[in-house]
Write an enzyme that holds these catalytic residues in place. Sequence first.
Site, mmCIF file in Angstrom:
data_model
loop_
_atom_site.group_PDB
_atom_site.id
_atom_site.type_symbol
_atom_site.label_atom_id
_atom_site.label_comp_id
_atom_site.label_asym_id
_atom_site.label_seq_id
_atom_site.Cartn_x
_atom_site.Cartn_y
_atom_site.Cartn_z
ATOM 1 N N ASP A 86 0.801 -1.226 0.000
ATOM 2 C CA ASP A 86 0.000 0.000 0.000
ATOM 3 C C ASP A 86 0.832 1.273 0.000
ATOM 4 O OD1 ASP A 86 0.629 -0.462 2.925
ATOM 5 O OD2 ASP A 86 -0.479 1.423 3.071
ATOM 6 N N ASP A 89 6.149 0.353 2.750
ATOM 7 C CA ASP A 89 6.528 -0.849 3.489
ATOM 8 C C ASP A 89 6.176 -2.078 2.659
ATOM 9 O OD1 ASP A 89 3.760 -0.939 3.707
ATOM 10 O OD2 ASP A 89 3.752 -0.177 5.754
ATOM 11 N N TYR A 237 -3.937 0.479 10.143
ATOM 12 C CA TYR A 237 -5.180 0.788 9.431
ATOM 13 C C TYR A 237 -6.358 0.370 10.294
ATOM 14 C CZ TYR A 237 -2.454 2.050 5.367
ATOM 15 O OH TYR A 237 -1.578 2.684 4.521
ATOM 16 N N GLU A 477 6.191 9.732 2.301
ATOM 17 C CA GLU A 477 5.780 8.384 1.910
ATOM 18 C C GLU A 477 4.643 8.437 0.890
ATOM 19 O OE1 GLU A 477 4.969 4.030 3.961
ATOM 20 O OE2 GLU A 477 4.522 5.834 5.113
#
Length: 496
Positions: A86, A89, A237, A477
Site C-alpha cells: 500500500d 513498506d 489501518y 511516503e
Amino acid sequence: MAPKAHRSPSTLPELRQLILVLLLFVAPVASNAGHDYGDALRKSILFFEGQRSGKIQADQRVKWRRDSAMKDGADHGVDLTGGYYDAGDNVKFGFPMAFTTTLLSWSVIDFGKNMGPELNNAVNAVKWATDYLLKVTAIPDTVFVQVGDAFSDHNCWERPEDMDTLRTAYKVDRAHPGSDVAGETAAALAAASIVFRSRDPAYSSLLLDRAVTVFEFADTYRGAYSSSLRKAVCPFYCDFDGYQDELLWGAAWLHKASRKREYREYIMKNEEILGAGESINEFGWDNKHAGINVLISKEVAMGKADNLLAFKQRADNFICSLLPGISHPQIQYSPGGLLFKVGGSNMQHVTALSFLLLAYSNYISHSNQHVPCGQISASPAQLKQLAKRQVDYILGDNPMKMSYMVGYGARYPLRIHHRASSLPSVGAHPAHIACKAGTRYYLSPDPNPNLLVGAVVGGPNTTDNFPDSRPYFQESEPTTYINAPLVGLLAYFWAH
C-alpha cells in the site's frame, strides 16, 4: 472614535460571492507554464507497477522490481500472492488496497473516456488488484484482510524481494467479523465489475457475483475488523469511524453495478441506522460518507431517485464545506492554496476530496444545477477550478516550486520513504540485504537509487514546507490511495 462601517444586507451576498470567486480563480502561486497532464497521468498509473507484490510479469515496465512474497498464504494453505504494497513498506493491508481498487475503478468508470492510450494501463492496474481480491475472498464467509506482520515489517528496512519478516495472513470470518474491510472489498469488486462489463463479460460477472456474497457476509456478521484483529491492524489501518459507512458504500456500488432494487431499498432502510449523514466532509480508506453521498447523488441529479434526495442535500453540504472562504473547523487551506486536513499524509485528502469535487461537478452540470451554500452558490465550473488548483499544486504550482509526483517536472522528491526505491535493486546488488543492513540506506542523505516514477508523496505541511527526507514519513511516503483518485483527475484535465 469613528463609527464602524455598516454594510447593507443586500450587498453581503455579492461580497461573499466575489471573495469566493477570487479564492477559487486567483492562484496564490503563479504557474510558469501549463502542465502536461497526459505525462502526469501516464506516470500516476505507472506507479502502481512499482507497488506490485507477487510474480512480476514479462510486460512489467518498472524494471528494477522483481518477484516478491511468493509464499504469501502458505501459513493457511492458500495462495495469497499478488496485490499491492500500500505504501513504502512491505505489508499487504486489505482495507486500503480495497479502497484503492474502488477509486481506481471509479476513475475508469467516470473518466476512462479521457484516458486515451493510458486506458489499458489503468484497467490493468485495476485487474492486478481484483485478481488478488478474488483470492482473498475465495473461501465463503471469509476474507483475508492482511498479509504480513506490520510490527515485524516496520522493524526492518528491507527490499520486498529480500523479505524474511513474518508473512502472517490475517482473516475475518463469522466468529471474527470485519464488516468494514469486507464491505469495502465488496464495493471494490462491484465497481471493478463495471470496468470489465464490456471488456471481459465473464470476468465482470465473476467480480459481481463475488461482490454479492462478500457483501452478504459483511452485512450478516456485523463488526469492525479492528475489534477482531486489533493487535494486527492497529494502529496502522485501524477502523476509527466504524463499519456502518462501508455497508452503505458496498450497497451503493452493488446497486450501481447490478441495478437491483434490493440494494436501493437496503440503502433507504438502513440510511439512519447506519449513520449516512455523519462526517460529511470525510472521504478516504476509513470513512466513506462523503463518497456515498456523491455517488448516490448522480441518480438524484439525473431525476431518477427523488426518494434519495437527502443524499444530494448532504453532498451539497459536503461540497460547501470544502469551498475556500466558507468557515469549517475541519478544512483548512495552506498559504499556498493546498487543501489541508489534520492528520498524516495530507495528499490522500487532497486527491480524494478533489476527485469528489470533480465527479460531483460533472453530475450536476448535466442538469444545470449549482450548489447552494447559504447566501452564495457554487457552479460546476467553480468546483472544477478548485479541483484543478489542487492538482496544479501537486504538479508544481506551489511555494516550494516542487512537483510532489516523483519523476514529473524539473524538481521533485528524491528521498521518499519507500524501501524498494531507497535500497539498491536486485539487479544492481544481487546479494541479500538483511533486516538491519538496510538502516544505512534509510538514514543516508543520498537520493534514492531507484526512481519510483509517478509516486505522489504525503506532501508539505500547513506552511507549504516540505522536508525531502525519508524519516519524515508523513510527508515523504507515497501510497496507492493517494494516486488512485488522482488518475481520474489527471485524465479529465488532460482531455479538457
